[in-house]
Design a protein around this motif. Sequence first.
Motif, PDB file in Angstrom:
ATOM      1  N   ILE A  75       0.450  -0.979   0.233  1.00 53.79           N
ATOM      2  CA  ILE A  75      -0.005   0.266  -0.418  1.00 53.79           C
ATOM      3  C   ILE A  75       0.904   1.302  -0.159  1.00 53.79           C
ATOM      4  CG2 ILE A  75      -1.752   1.032   1.914  1.00 53.79           C
ATOM      5  CD1 ILE A  75      -2.924  -1.870   2.316  1.00 53.79           C
ATOM      6  N   ASP A  76       0.915   2.238  -0.878  1.00 54.61           N
ATOM      7  CA  ASP A  76       1.504   3.029  -0.998  1.00 54.61           C
ATOM      8  C   ASP A  76       0.651   4.752  -0.050  1.00 54.61           C
ATOM      9  OD1 ASP A  76       2.993   5.050  -1.788  1.00 54.61           O
ATOM     10  OD2 ASP A  76       2.816   4.836  -3.742  1.00 54.61           O
ATOM     11  N   PRO A  77       1.263   5.136   0.568  1.00 59.12           N
ATOM     12  CA  PRO A  77      -0.257   6.467   1.448  1.00 59.12           C
ATOM     13  C   PRO A  77      -0.653   7.110   0.341  1.00 59.12           C
ATOM     14  CG  PRO A  77       1.860   4.902   2.999  1.00 59.12           C
ATOM     15  CD  PRO A  77       2.173   4.451   1.476  1.00 59.12           C
ATOM     16  N   THR A  78       0.351   7.407  -0.518  1.00 59.44           N
ATOM     17  CA  THR A  78       0.899   8.566  -1.063  1.00 59.44           C
ATOM     18  C   THR A  78      -0.144   8.192  -2.158  1.00 59.44           C
ATOM     19  OG1 THR A  78       2.142   8.027  -3.055  1.00 59.44           O
ATOM     20  CG2 THR A  78       3.290   9.541  -1.254  1.00 59.44           C
ATOM     21  N   LEU A  79      -0.928   7.175  -2.516  1.00 61.41           N
ATOM     22  CA  LEU A  79      -2.048   7.232  -3.828  1.00 61.41           C
ATOM     23  C   LEU A  79      -3.641   7.193  -2.829  1.00 61.41           C
ATOM     24  CD1 LEU A  79       0.134   4.700  -5.937  1.00 61.41           C
ATOM     25  CD2 LEU A  79      -0.633   6.843  -5.666  1.00 61.41           C
ATOM     26  N   LEU A  80      -3.649   6.953  -1.232  1.00 60.41           N
ATOM     27  CA  LEU A  80      -4.504   6.750  -0.893  1.00 60.41           C
ATOM     28  C   LEU A  80      -4.953   8.520  -1.598  1.00 60.41           C
ATOM     29  CD1 LEU A  80      -3.516   5.132   2.709  1.00 60.41           C
ATOM     30  CD2 LEU A  80      -4.443   3.996   0.473  1.00 60.41           C
ATOM     31  N   ASP A  81      -6.728   7.962  -1.164  1.00 57.95           N
ATOM     32  CA  ASP A  81      -8.120   8.747  -1.198  1.00 57.95           C
ATOM     33  C   ASP A  81      -9.647   7.709   0.530  1.00 57.95           C
ATOM     34  OD1 ASP A  81      -9.276  10.674  -1.080  1.00 57.95           O
ATOM     35  OD2 ASP A  81     -10.808   9.730  -2.943  1.00 57.95           O
TER      36      ASP A  81
END
Length: 158
Positions: A75-81
């Motif tokens: 999981i890439d936190p920068t891509l979370l919404d």
Amino acid sequence: MIKTPLTVRGAELLREELQRLKSVDRPSVIAAIAEARSHGDLSENAEYDAAKERQGFIEGRIAEVEAKLSTAQIIDPTLLDADRRCVFGATVDLEDLDAGSRVVYQIVGEDEADIKQGKISVSSPIARALIGKVAGDVVEVQAPGGVREYEIIDVRYI
């Protein structure tokens, strides 16, 4: 199959460890076993026993890391919404209402957790209390010293 959540950095660290185990640690323990064998009688050879024990540990860890990587959900936190909600990978600014101090934690996988670096396991009591909450919410955490209250100041995905 149960997926193991990992951040991108956590997966990188596991891959680096696996590479080191296979390319450095495994060959060195094989050399140590060969050296100990050359000393003769294996029944009373402490060096041989220690090297074989170390080999067992290294092989076990290789299998464990390979299994974690094969079941990893990266999981890439920068891509979370997540609508500013606390989720796996989020970095959360908290105010400890009892002590009046501020802390910053990132919610990460169990293998990545390191409280000194502000990384808490997703299965820790504080992370479980934070999951799904938003800035402004107050959470109660059952700590060894009793119940502690934290206010969520900000939730970031960095």
